[in-house]
Design a protein around this motif. Structure first.
Motif, mmCIF file in Angstrom:
data_model
loop_
_atom_site.group_PDB
_atom_site.id
_atom_site.type_symbol
_atom_site.label_atom_id
_atom_site.label_comp_id
_atom_site.label_asym_id
_atom_site.label_seq_id
_atom_site.Cartn_x
_atom_site.Cartn_y
_atom_site.Cartn_z
ATOM 1 N N HIS B 648 0.778 -1.202 0.124
ATOM 2 C CA HIS B 648 0.014 -0.138 -0.035
ATOM 3 C C HIS B 648 0.777 1.252 0.118
ATOM 4 O O HIS B 648 0.436 2.398 -0.518
ATOM 5 C CB HIS B 648 -0.975 0.090 1.261
ATOM 6 N N TRP B 649 1.977 1.190 0.284
ATOM 7 C CA TRP B 649 2.645 2.425 0.758
ATOM 8 C C TRP B 649 4.151 2.233 -0.438
ATOM 9 O O TRP B 649 4.524 1.458 -0.707
ATOM 10 C CB TRP B 649 3.579 2.401 1.955
ATOM 11 N N GLN B 650 4.022 3.764 -1.049
ATOM 12 C CA GLN B 650 5.190 3.902 -2.015
ATOM 13 C C GLN B 650 5.772 5.173 -1.741
ATOM 14 O O GLN B 650 5.135 6.339 -1.284
ATOM 15 C CB GLN B 650 4.448 3.810 -3.192
ATOM 16 N N ARG B 682 2.887 7.913 -0.823
ATOM 17 C CA ARG B 682 1.672 7.707 -1.285
ATOM 18 C C ARG B 682 1.169 6.470 -0.875
ATOM 19 O O ARG B 682 1.503 5.337 -0.674
ATOM 20 C CB ARG B 682 1.560 7.673 -2.843
ATOM 21 N N TYR B 683 -0.244 6.403 -0.346
ATOM 22 C CA TYR B 683 -0.713 5.148 0.111
ATOM 23 C C TYR B 683 -1.993 5.047 -0.826
ATOM 24 O O TYR B 683 -2.524 5.674 -1.423
ATOM 25 C CB TYR B 683 -1.547 5.740 1.464
ATOM 26 N N ASN B 684 -1.787 3.679 -1.192
ATOM 27 C CA ASN B 684 -2.931 3.094 -2.388
ATOM 28 C C ASN B 684 -3.749 2.250 -1.669
ATOM 29 O O ASN B 684 -3.073 1.255 -0.687
ATOM 30 C CB ASN B 684 -2.034 2.247 -3.427
ATOM 31 N N GLN B 685 -5.034 1.896 -1.704
ATOM 32 C CA GLN B 685 -5.901 0.842 -1.395
ATOM 33 C C GLN B 685 -6.915 0.554 -2.432
ATOM 34 O O GLN B 685 -7.746 1.025 -2.529
ATOM 35 C CB GLN B 685 -6.689 1.254 -0.059
ATOM 36 N N PHE B 692 -6.288 6.519 -3.257
ATOM 37 C CA PHE B 692 -5.070 7.012 -2.889
ATOM 38 C C PHE B 692 -5.025 8.201 -2.179
ATOM 39 O O PHE B 692 -5.736 9.081 -2.284
ATOM 40 C CB PHE B 692 -4.025 7.136 -4.437
ATOM 41 N N GLU B 694 -1.670 11.257 -1.326
ATOM 42 C CA GLU B 694 -0.289 11.683 -1.354
ATOM 43 C C GLU B 694 0.088 12.807 -0.547
ATOM 44 O O GLU B 694 -0.607 13.766 -0.858
ATOM 45 C CB GLU B 694 0.042 11.462 -2.980
ATOM 46 N N THR B 742 -5.483 13.412 -3.128
ATOM 47 C CA THR B 742 -6.144 12.263 -2.923
ATOM 48 C C THR B 742 -7.255 11.942 -3.732
ATOM 49 O O THR B 742 -7.797 12.833 -4.592
ATOM 50 C CB THR B 742 -6.859 12.058 -1.303
#
Lengths: 187, 794
Positions: B648-650, B682-685, B692, B694, B742
Motif C-alpha cells: 500500500h505504501w510507496q 503515497r498510500y494506495n488501497q 490513494f 499522497e 487524494t
C-alpha cells in the motif's frame, strides 16, 4: 492511393508557392509614442522673459543620452507660471503628447521634485479634481541656491495615495514615462 | 563534487544488488503486426509496460511455472502459463476484443531494446493531473527538468539548465515553431491533447534535429488500435484564480479502416493570489482543439491532423515598469506596486497567442522489415503582446509577430536482424512578419529562413545485453532578414564599416538593412546500452550538437518593459557547439527502482546576456544587456527513485543538481536551477475504489552560485542624484512547499467510470519567490490552491 498521394503533393506545392510571394521588406516604424522632448516654460508672473528648460533625446530609446538645456537663471523670491509640454520629434510634424496627457489627465501626473529650490503648486485638475501638473506655479527660493529639478511623468499613478496630490512622488506608484533632471540656479 | 555522485551511485548499486534470476522479454503486437505501445504484462507481483516498439522485459522471474497476463485496452487479454528456467522470449499477438481467437507465439530467444537513448515518459495520470495547468508544469515531474516562468501561466521547460531555443518541443512529430526564442513565450500546445509526453535529455535523438543542446520534449496524441469508440471528460476547479477548465476528448479507434480523435479544452481563470495579496492581472483563458483523421490500410496508413491553441494570458501589472527608478522601487518595496481587488478581467500587459498546426502524414510498412514515413506540416503562429500604453495606442499591441512555417520530412527505417537503420531528410521554410502598425520598432524583424537536413542512425545489438548506436546529421540553414536600425544604434554596436554590406537604404535617422546568414552544421551521437545484470542497465551517450543563433540573439534592439533593460542582439553572434557526455544507470526491477543520470555538457560559444553599460533616455537610465558568447561548462546529476515499501505504501524521490560555469570569465552561469528535491509518500488501497492519498514535498534550495550583475545608478531623489544599488542578481531564498492529493475511481457501468481527485497545493500558504520566475523581483509566487478534479471515462 496514388491519387491521394498526388493530390497531397499538389496541395503542398500550392501552399509552399503561395507563401513565397509576399514582400518581406521591413516597413519603417516611426515610434509615435516616444517622448523625445520635455520642455518646461517658466514665465514670471510680473512679466518678462520666460525661462525654458528643455530635455531632448532625438534617438528615443537609442544609445544617445538626452541633451538638457536651461535658458537662464531664476530670480530669488520670484513667482513663475509654469507649463510643460511633451513632444515626439521623431515624427514630422512633431507629435504632441501633451494633449494626450491632458485628455487622459486622471491617468497621468507630473511631479516636480527638488530640495531647496522653492515651492511648486499644481495649477490644473483632472476630471476627478486631482492635479495633473501640466500647469503649475513655482516660487523661487528667497535665497540664492543651486540644485537639480527632477520632472517625472507617471502613467497610472495612485492619486489617492498619501501626499500624491500635493506633488510628493513617494507613494505614487504607476510607471514612469519620463524622468528628466534639470540643473537649476537661483540668483 | 562529482566524486560524491559517483560514490552515491556506487553505494546505491552496492546496497540494492539482489539475487539474479530469469528474464522474460518479447514483443506485444496486434495480429497485423502493429506494435502495441503501453500493453501491461503481469507475472504475479512483477509487471512491465511495453514501449513504443511493443517490446517489454521482466526481470527477476524465479524459475518454475508462472501465470502470465498480457492486457491492452480493447484487446482480448491473454492469460496463460509459462515455464521459466532461463532467458525466455515471449512474443504476444493480441486480438481485438470482438474476436475470440487467441494467438500466442513462444520462442526461446533473446530480445533486447535497441534504443540507447533514454526517454523519460510522463504517466497518463501525471498528464491528467496537470489538465488545468501547462506542459511546463507537468514536465517538472521529471528529475532534472525545472521550469522558467513568467508568473504562473507562462511556463517553459528547463532541461539540465537549458531552455527556449535549446529545448525544441516536438508535437506529433512536428517541431513546434512558436517563437520559442523568448523567455516569456511558453510552448503553444494544450496538454490535454497529449496522449504521451516524454523528455529526452541532450541532442542524441538526431531524427528530430541536431540543435537540441538542452534536450527534447516529445508530445504525441492518443493512438488507439482497436475498433472502439471511447471518450474522456476532465473538469477542474481551482480556488486560486477562482477558475477551472473543462477538457473533453473522443477517440474512435480501428485496427483497420477509419480512426479519428477529437479533443477540446476550455480554460478560464481570474487573478491568482499570493499568500498576502492579489496578483493583479494574472488571469488567463485558453480555447484549444485538436483532431485527426486516419485511414489504416493493410500495410500503410494515412492521416491528417489539425490543432489550435488560442490563449490570452495576463501578465502581472506589477511587472510593468517604465524606468530604473520604478525597478528599484519594486525591488525594495517587497510588495507589488499594483494590488487591485480580484477580477476575471485581463488588461494590458497581456499576451494573445494563436497557434495553428496542420499536418498530413503517410506511413508505409514494407514486407522486408522496413517502413517509410512522409510528412508535411504547416504552422501559423500569431503573437500579440500588449503593453500599458497611452491614448490611441491603448488597444494596439506593442509587438505583433506572425510566424509561418512549412516543413516536409521523410523518414525511412529498416531492420536487418540485429541492425536497425534509420535515415531521413527534412526541409522547411519559415517567414516572420512583424506588423509595423504597432508604432514600436519590432523586437524581432521580418525574416525568411530556409532549413534542410539529413540524418542517418544505425543501431546494432552486439550481444544479448549490449547495444550500440551511432548517428550523424547535417543541417543547412539560410536566413535573410529585413530590419531598420537607428543610425545611432548601428554606430554604437560597432557595425560601421563591418556590416556595410547589409545596408540597403538610408532613411534619415534609420538605416534599412538586409542581414543574411548561412550556416552548415554537423551533429553526431554515439550511445550504448548495456544490461549489467537482470536488475541494472547502463546507458552512455556522447553527443555533438550545434545551434544557430536565434533572431532574438541576432537582432534584439530595444527596451524590454518587464525587465527594465535595453536588450541588444549582435550580428556577429556565432553558432553554439555542445559536447555532451551522459550516462544513465537504471534499476528497473524490484521494490526499489532508480534512475541516476550524471552528465557533463561543454558548450563553446555559449550565448548569454550580460550587462555592459547604462544608457540614458527621457524615461531615465537603463542597464544595457548585450548578447555575448563564452565557453560554458555544465555538469550535474539527476536522480529519481521509487520504493514500493509495501503493498500500500510507496515513496518516490526526484532530485537534480547542476553546476554551471562560464569558464572563460571564471564566473557562475546565470539562471541555473538551484538544487531541488521532491519527495512524495503515497498510500494506495485498490479495494477502496483505487483510493490513494499522497503527500508531496517540494524543496528548492537557495542558488548560491550566480554572477553578480548588480549595478549602481544615479537616481534622482528629491531632485538630487543619489547613487543607488540595483540588486537584480541575488537569487531569492530557498523554499519548501507541501502538497496533498487524494482520489478515488468508481466504475459506473462496464465501460464507464468516474474518478474524483482533490488536491491542496502549497498547504501552508507559504510565501516564496523562485529564482527562475521572471516575476520574482516584483511579487511573491502563488499561495494555497484547492483543486477538485472530476474525470469521466465513457
Amino acid at each position: 492511393m496514388k491519387n491521394l498521394r498526388i493530390s497531397a503533393l499538389a496541395l503542398i506545392t500550392i501552399i509552399s508557392f503561395s507563401s513565397c510571394s509576399s514582400d518581406d521588406t521591413a516597413k519603417i516604424v516611426n515610434e509615435e509614442e516616444v517622448i523625445t522632448t520635455v520642455t518646461a516654460t517658466f514665465t514670471p508672473e510680473a512679466g518678462g522673459t520666460p525661462i525654458v528648460l528643455t530635455s531632448r533625446d532625438l534617438d528615443g530609446d537609442g544609445p544617445n543620452a538626452p541633451i538638457v538645456t536651461v535658458s537662464g537663471n531664476f530670480v530669488t523670491g520670484t513667482a513663475y507660471n509654469g507649463t510643460i509640454t511633451f513632444l515626439n520629434e521623431l515624427e514630422t510634424p512633431a507629435g504632441n503628447i501633451t494633449e494626450e496627457i491632458f485628455e487622459e489627465g486622471h491617468e497621468h501626473q507630473i511631479f516636480y521634485s527638488q530640495t531647496g529650490l522653492g515651492t511648486f503648486t499644481y495649477n490644473d485638475t483632472d476630471v476627478n479634481g486631482k492635479p495633473i501638473g501640466l500647469k503649475f506655479k513655482y516660487t523661487a527660493n528667497a535665497n540664492a541656491a543651486t540644485g537639480n529639478l527632477t520632472v517625472t511623468l507617471r502613467h497610472e499613478p495612485n492619486k489617492d495615495a498619501e501626499g500624491v496630490a500635493d506633488g510628493i512622488i513617494t507613494n505614487a506608484g504607476g510607471s514612469t514615462d519620463a524622468e528628466v533632471v534639470f540643473p537649476v540656479t537661483i540668483e | 563534487m562529482r566524486f560524491y555522485y559517483i560514490l552515491l551511485s556506487v553505494f546505491m548499486a552496492g546496497t540494492l544488488c539482489a539475487y539474479s534470476q530469469n528474464t522474460i522479454s518479447g514483443n506485444v503486437s496486434t495480429n497485423k503486426n502493429t506494435p502495441l505501445d503501453g500493453a501491461h504484462i503481469h507475472i504475479e507481483q512483477l509487471h512491465a509496460i511495453s514501449s513504443t516498439d511493443g517490446s517489454y522485459e521482466i526481470h527477476n522471474v524465479p524459475s518454475g511455472e508462472h501465470r502470465i497476463v498480457v492486457s491492452y485496452i480493447g484487446f482480448k487479454t491473454i492469460d496463460t502459463l509459462v515455464t521459466v528456467h532461463e532467458r525466455l522470449r515471449f512474443d504476444v499477438k493480441l486480438k481485438p476484443e470482438s474476436t475470440q481467437l487467441q494467438e500466442v507465439v513462444l520462442t526461446e530467444n533473446n530480445a533486447i531494446p535497441k534504443n540507447t537513448i533514454r526517454e523519460e515518459r510522463l504517466k497518463t495520470e501525471t498528464i491528467e493531473k496537470y489538465s488545468n495547468a501547462s506542459l511546463g508544469d507537468a514536465l517538472k515531474e521529471v528529475a532534472g527538468v525545472y521550469s522558467l516562468k513568467t508568473g504562473n501561466t507562462i511556463v517553459k521547460p528547463v532541461i539540465n539548465g537549458l531552455h527556449s531555443s535549446r529545448v525544441p518541443v516536438i508535437s506529433n512529430n512536428v517541431r513546434l515553431e512558436d517563437q520559442q526564442w523568448g523567455t516569456e513565450h511558453a510552448p503553444n500546445l494544450d496538454i490535454n491533447a497529449a496522449g504521451k509526453i516524454s523528455v529526452i535529455k541532450g541532442a542524441n535523438a538526431l531524427q528530430y534535429g541536431g540543435d537540441a543542446i538542452g534536450g527534447l520534449v516529445l508530445v504525441e496524441p492518443v493512438s488507439v488500435l482497436k475498433d472502439t469508440l471511447f471518450g474522456k471528460t476532465i473538469i477542474n476547479a481551482a480556488s486560486n484564480g477562482r477558475g477551472g477548465s473543462i477538457s473533453s476528448s473522443l477517440h474512435k479507434g480501428a485496427e483497420q479502416g477509419w480512426a479519428w480523435n477529437a479533443a477540446g479544452t476550455f480554460k478560464y481563470f481570474g487573478d491568482r493570489q499570493s499568500p498576502d495579496y492579489v496578483l493583479s492581472n494574472t488571469g488567463n483563458r485558453e480555447n484549444n482543439f485538436a483532431g485527426d483523421l486516419k485511414y489504416i490500410g493493410d500495410s500503410y496508413d494515412i492521416s491528417a491532423y489539425y490543432s489550435l491553441y488560442d490563449a490570452e494570458i495576463g501578465i502581472a501589472k506589477a511587472m510593468h515598469i517604465g524606468s530604473i527608478s520604478d525597478l528599484v522601487r519594486a525591488i525594495n518595496s517587497k510588495q507589488p506596486a499594483v494590488i487591485e481587488p480580484f477580477t476575471y478581467d485581463i488588461d494590458a500587459p497581456k499576451q494573445d497567442v494563436v497557434h495553428h498546426l496542420a499536418k498530413m502524414n503517410f506511413n508505409k510498412r514494407f514486407s522486408n522489415n522496413s517502413s517509410l514515413s512522409v510528412q508535411y506540416a504547416f504552422q501559423h503562429n500569431s503573437r500579440k503582446e500588449y503593453d500599458i500604453r497611452r491614448g490611441v495606442y491603448t488597444d494596439k499591441p506593442a509587438l505583433d509577430l506572425t510566424l509561418a512555417t512549412h516543413s516536409a520530412q521523410a523518414d525511412w527505417k529498416k531492420e536487418i536482424e540485429a541492425l536497425t537503420i534509420k535515415t531521413g531528410a527534412s526541409f522547411s521554410t519559415q517567414d516572420n512578419t512583424a506588423n509595423p502598425d504597432t508604432g514600436i520598432r519590432p523586437l524581432i524583424p521580418n525574416y525568411k529562413k530556409t532549413d534542410a537536413g539529413a540524418y542517418g542512425i544505425a543501431s546494432y545489438a552486439f550481444s544479448d545485453s549490449f547495444t550500440g548506436e551511432a548517428g550523424l546529421r547535417y543541417d543547412y540553414s539560410h536566413m535573410l532578414a529585413s530590419k531598420y536600425y537607428q543610425k545611432s544604434r548601428w554606430t554604437s554596436l560597432g557595425y560601421d564599416g563591418v556590416y556595410d554590406k547589409f545596408i540597403v537604404a538610408d532613411a534619415g535617422t534609420q538605416l534599412l538593412t538586409a542581414p543574411e546568414f548561412t550556416f552548415h552544421n554537423i551533429s553526431a551521437s554515439l550511445g550504448i546500452r548495456k544490461h549489467l545484470n537482470s536488475h541494472y542497465q547502463l546507458l552512455a551517450n556522447a553527443g555533438l550538437a550545434m545551434r544557430n543563433p536565434n533572431p532574438s540573439e541576432l537582432f534584439s534592439d530595444g527596451l524590454h518593459h518587464s525587465t527594465g533593460t535595453i536588450e541588444l542582439g549582435n550580428l556577429g553572434i556565432q553558432k553554439e557547439e555542445s559536447y555532451k557526455l551522459s550516462t544513465t544507470l537504471l534499476k528497473t526491477h524490484g521494490t526499489f527502482t532508480f534512475e541516476a543520470t550524471p552528465y557533463l555538457n561543454m558548450i563553446n560559444n555559449f550565448i548569454y546576456q550580460s550587462p555592459t553599460d547604462i544608457e540614458y533616455t527621457t524615461r531615465g537610465a537603463f542597464p544595457v544587456y548585450e548578447y555575448k558568447q563564452t565557453d560554458a561548462l555544465m555538469a550535474g546529476l539527476d536522480l529519481h527513485t521509487n520504493w514500493k515499501i509495501s503493498k500500500h505504501w510507496q515513496h518516490t524521490f526526484s532530485g537534480a543538481y547542476i553546476y554551471g560555469q562560464d569558464i572563460t570569465n571564471d564566473l557562475p552561469l546565470i539562471e541555473m536551477p538551484p538544487l531541488n528535491l521532491v519527495n512524495s509518500i503515497r498510500y494506495n488501497q485498490d479495494n477502496w475504489h483505487n483510493f490513494f492519498a499522497e503527500i508531496r514535498n517540494e524543496s528548492v534550495f537557495t542558488q548560491k552560485r550566480y554572477p553578480n550583475n548588480n549595478f549602481t545608478v544615479q537616481l534622482p531623489v528629491n531632485g538630487e542624484f543619489v547613487d543607488t544599488l540595483v540588486d537584480i542578481s541575488t537569487p531569492p531564498k530557498g523554499y519548501s512547499l507541501f502538497h496533498f492529493s487524494t482520489g478515488m475511481t468508481f466504475k459506473t457501468f462496464a465501460n464507464t467510470g468516474l474518478a474524483i481527485n482533490f488536491s491542496v497545493l502549497n498547504i501552508f500558504n507559504h510565501a516564496y519567490r523562485d529564482y527562475l520566475n521572471r516575476q520574482r523581483l516584483y511579487t511573491d509566487d502563488i499561495g494555497r490552491n484547492f483543486q477538485l478534479q472530476l474525470k469521466f471515462n465513457y
